[in-house]
Design an enzyme around this catalytic site. Structure first.
Site, short mmCIF file in Angstrom:
data_model
loop_
_atom_site.label_atom_id
_atom_site.label_comp_id
_atom_site.label_asym_id
_atom_site.label_seq_id
_atom_site.Cartn_x
_atom_site.Cartn_y
_atom_site.Cartn_z
N ASP A 1 0.78 -1.16 -0.06
CA ASP A 1 0.08 0.07 -0.01
C ASP A 1 0.85 1.21 0.15
O ASP A 1 1.80 1.25 0.74
CB ASP A 1 -0.85 0.02 1.21
CG ASP A 1 -2.13 0.88 1.19
OD1 ASP A 1 -1.82 1.80 0.93
OD2 ASP A 1 -3.09 0.50 1.55
N ASP B 1 -4.34 2.27 -5.07
CA ASP B 1 -2.77 2.29 -4.76
C ASP B 1 -2.55 1.32 -4.02
O ASP B 1 -1.46 1.15 -3.42
CB ASP B 1 -2.30 3.65 -3.67
CG ASP B 1 -3.10 3.85 -2.27
OD1 ASP B 1 -4.26 2.73 -2.37
OD2 ASP B 1 -2.63 4.22 -1.49
N ASP C 1 -1.36 9.48 -10.85
CA ASP C 1 -1.29 8.55 -12.03
C ASP C 1 0.13 8.03 -12.10
O ASP C 1 0.35 6.92 -12.46
CB ASP C 1 -2.20 8.79 -13.07
CG ASP C 1 -3.41 9.12 -12.90
OD1 ASP C 1 -4.01 8.68 -11.87
OD2 ASP C 1 -4.08 9.76 -13.91
#
Length: 168
Positions: free
Chosen positions: A59, A102, A76
Protein backbone atom coordinates in the site's frame (compact mmCIF):
# COMPACT_ATOMS: atom_id res chain seq x y z
CA UNK A 1 -7.20 -21.13 -48.66
CA UNK A 2 -4.16 -19.12 -47.55
CA UNK A 3 -6.45 -16.14 -46.93
CA UNK A 4 -8.55 -18.23 -44.53
CA UNK A 5 -5.50 -19.21 -42.50
CA UNK A 6 -4.41 -15.59 -42.24
CA UNK A 7 -7.88 -14.47 -41.18
CA UNK A 8 -8.02 -17.18 -38.58
CA UNK A 9 -4.65 -16.09 -37.27
CA UNK A 10 -5.88 -12.49 -36.99
CA UNK A 11 -9.04 -13.57 -35.18
CA UNK A 12 -7.07 -15.73 -32.74
CA UNK A 13 -4.65 -12.89 -32.10
CA UNK A 14 -7.53 -10.50 -31.47
CA UNK A 15 -9.15 -12.96 -29.06
CA UNK A 16 -5.84 -13.26 -27.26
CA UNK A 17 -5.61 -9.48 -26.98
CA UNK A 18 -9.18 -9.25 -25.69
CA UNK A 19 -8.48 -11.95 -23.15
CA UNK A 20 -5.31 -10.16 -22.09
CA UNK A 21 -7.02 -6.80 -21.81
CA UNK A 22 -9.83 -8.23 -19.70
CA UNK A 23 -7.22 -9.63 -17.31
CA UNK A 24 -4.97 -6.62 -17.09
CA UNK A 25 -5.40 -3.39 -15.26
CA UNK A 26 -5.47 -1.01 -18.26
CA UNK A 27 -3.46 1.53 -16.37
CA UNK A 28 -0.46 -0.40 -15.09
CA UNK A 29 -0.53 -3.56 -17.26
CA UNK A 30 -0.39 -5.86 -14.24
CA UNK A 31 -3.27 -8.23 -13.47
CA UNK A 32 -6.52 -6.64 -12.38
CA UNK A 33 -8.12 -7.74 -9.11
CA UNK A 34 -10.21 -10.60 -10.55
CA UNK A 35 -7.48 -12.02 -12.78
CA UNK A 36 -4.92 -11.79 -9.97
CA UNK A 37 -7.21 -13.66 -7.61
CA UNK A 38 -7.77 -16.42 -10.19
CA UNK A 39 -4.07 -16.74 -10.99
CA UNK A 40 -3.10 -16.98 -7.32
CA UNK A 41 -5.89 -19.44 -6.54
CA UNK A 42 -4.61 -21.65 -9.38
CA UNK A 43 -1.05 -21.41 -8.06
CA UNK A 44 -2.27 -22.33 -4.58
CA UNK A 45 -4.13 -25.37 -5.90
CA UNK A 46 -1.07 -26.55 -7.84
CA UNK A 47 1.28 -25.95 -4.92
CA UNK A 48 3.13 -28.98 -3.61
CA UNK A 49 2.43 -29.79 0.04
CA UNK A 50 5.91 -28.82 1.24
CA UNK A 51 6.32 -25.83 -1.06
CA UNK A 52 6.43 -22.46 0.63
CA UNK A 53 4.90 -19.31 -0.79
CA UNK A 54 4.50 -15.69 0.26
CA UNK A 55 1.69 -13.25 -0.30
CA UNK A 56 2.45 -9.51 -0.17
CA UNK A 57 0.01 -6.63 0.01
CA UNK A 58 1.63 -3.30 -0.75
CA UNK A 59 0.00 0.00 0.00
CA UNK A 60 1.49 3.35 -1.05
CA UNK A 61 1.74 5.55 2.05
CA UNK A 62 -0.21 8.83 2.08
CA UNK A 63 -1.37 8.38 -1.49
CA UNK A 64 -4.42 10.60 -1.02
CA UNK A 65 -2.04 13.33 0.09
CA UNK A 66 -0.04 12.99 -3.15
CA UNK A 67 -3.21 13.36 -5.22
CA UNK A 68 -4.37 16.34 -3.17
CA UNK A 69 -1.01 18.12 -3.17
CA UNK A 70 0.31 17.43 -6.68
CA UNK A 71 -2.86 16.53 -8.56
CA UNK A 72 -4.18 13.36 -10.14
CA UNK A 73 -1.73 13.35 -13.05
CA UNK A 74 1.13 13.11 -10.60
CA UNK A 75 -0.77 10.45 -8.64
CA UNK A 76 -1.29 8.48 -11.85
CA UNK A 77 2.40 8.71 -12.74
CA UNK A 78 3.33 7.47 -9.27
CA UNK A 79 1.05 4.42 -9.58
CA UNK A 80 2.50 3.54 -12.99
CA UNK A 81 6.03 3.90 -11.59
CA UNK A 82 5.20 1.69 -8.61
CA UNK A 83 3.89 -1.03 -10.95
CA UNK A 84 7.05 -0.79 -13.07
CA UNK A 85 9.34 -1.04 -10.05
CA UNK A 86 7.44 -4.03 -8.68
CA UNK A 87 7.47 -5.80 -12.05
CA UNK A 88 11.18 -5.31 -12.59
CA UNK A 89 12.03 -6.55 -9.10
CA UNK A 90 10.22 -9.89 -9.06
CA UNK A 91 10.81 -13.19 -10.82
CA UNK A 92 9.07 -14.18 -14.05
CA UNK A 93 6.95 -16.75 -12.19
CA UNK A 94 5.73 -14.37 -9.48
CA UNK A 95 2.18 -13.07 -9.83
CA UNK A 96 1.43 -9.38 -9.49
CA UNK A 97 -1.87 -7.51 -9.46
CA UNK A 98 -3.35 -4.11 -8.76
CA UNK A 99 -6.28 -4.66 -6.46
CA UNK A 100 -7.19 -1.08 -5.66
CA UNK A 101 -6.25 2.53 -6.27
CA UNK A 102 -2.84 2.37 -4.63
CA UNK A 103 -2.83 -1.25 -3.52
CA UNK A 104 -0.83 -4.00 -5.19
CA UNK A 105 -0.46 -7.68 -4.37
CA UNK A 106 2.29 -10.13 -5.21
CA UNK A 107 2.29 -13.89 -4.83
CA UNK A 108 5.70 -15.56 -4.71
CA UNK A 109 5.83 -19.32 -5.05
CA UNK A 110 8.69 -21.82 -4.62
CA UNK A 111 10.36 -20.02 -1.74
CA UNK A 112 13.30 -21.78 -0.16
CA UNK A 113 13.78 -19.66 2.96
CA UNK A 114 12.09 -17.08 5.14
CA UNK A 115 15.19 -14.93 4.72
CA UNK A 116 14.35 -14.65 1.01
CA UNK A 117 10.89 -13.28 1.90
CA UNK A 118 12.36 -10.62 4.19
CA UNK A 119 15.04 -9.69 1.66
CA UNK A 120 12.47 -9.46 -1.13
CA UNK A 121 10.20 -7.21 0.94
CA UNK A 122 13.16 -4.97 1.84
CA UNK A 123 14.23 -4.90 -1.80
CA UNK A 124 10.76 -3.82 -2.97
CA UNK A 125 10.58 -1.10 -0.31
CA UNK A 126 13.93 0.26 -1.52
CA UNK A 127 12.87 0.08 -5.17
CA UNK A 128 9.76 2.12 -4.41
CA UNK A 129 11.78 4.59 -2.33
CA UNK A 130 13.71 5.41 -5.52
CA UNK A 131 10.56 6.95 -7.00
CA UNK A 132 10.40 10.71 -6.67
CA UNK A 133 6.99 12.20 -6.03
CA UNK A 134 8.10 15.57 -7.29
CA UNK A 135 11.23 16.24 -9.37
CA UNK A 136 11.95 19.57 -7.66
CA UNK A 137 11.70 18.29 -4.10
CA UNK A 138 13.48 15.33 -2.64
CA UNK A 139 10.26 13.73 -1.47
CA UNK A 140 10.48 9.97 -1.77
CA UNK A 141 7.71 7.45 -1.99
CA UNK A 142 7.21 5.03 0.88
CA UNK A 143 5.13 1.88 1.01
CA UNK A 144 3.74 -0.44 3.67
CA UNK A 145 3.81 -4.20 3.14
CA UNK A 146 1.68 -6.87 4.78
CA UNK A 147 3.02 -10.41 4.39
CA UNK A 148 1.47 -13.83 4.79
CA UNK A 149 3.75 -16.86 4.55
CA UNK A 150 1.90 -19.71 2.82
CA UNK A 151 2.81 -23.17 4.05
CA UNK A 152 -0.32 -25.26 3.66
CA UNK A 153 -2.86 -25.39 0.87
CA UNK A 154 -4.92 -22.41 1.82
CA UNK A 155 -7.66 -20.55 0.05
CA UNK A 156 -6.97 -17.13 -1.49
CA UNK A 157 -9.41 -15.34 0.83
CA UNK A 158 -7.67 -16.62 3.98
CA UNK A 159 -4.24 -15.61 2.74
CA UNK A 160 -5.50 -12.21 1.67
CA UNK A 161 -7.10 -11.61 5.08
CA UNK A 162 -3.91 -12.56 6.92
CA UNK A 163 -1.71 -10.31 4.76
CA UNK A 164 -4.22 -7.47 5.05
CA UNK A 165 -4.24 -7.88 8.81
CA UNK A 166 -0.43 -7.79 8.85
CA UNK A 167 -0.51 -4.60 6.77
CA UNK A 168 -2.57 -2.75 9.34
Amino acid sequence: SEMCIRDRHIILKRNEELLRSSCLDPFTSVYNKTAFQQAVQEALEKKAKEEKGAFFILDVDNFKNINDTYGHLCGDRVIIEVAKQLQSNIREEDIIGRIGGDEFCIYLGHILSDVYIEEKAEHLIQAIRSIRVDETKNERLTVSIGICVVKDREHYDNIFKKADHALY
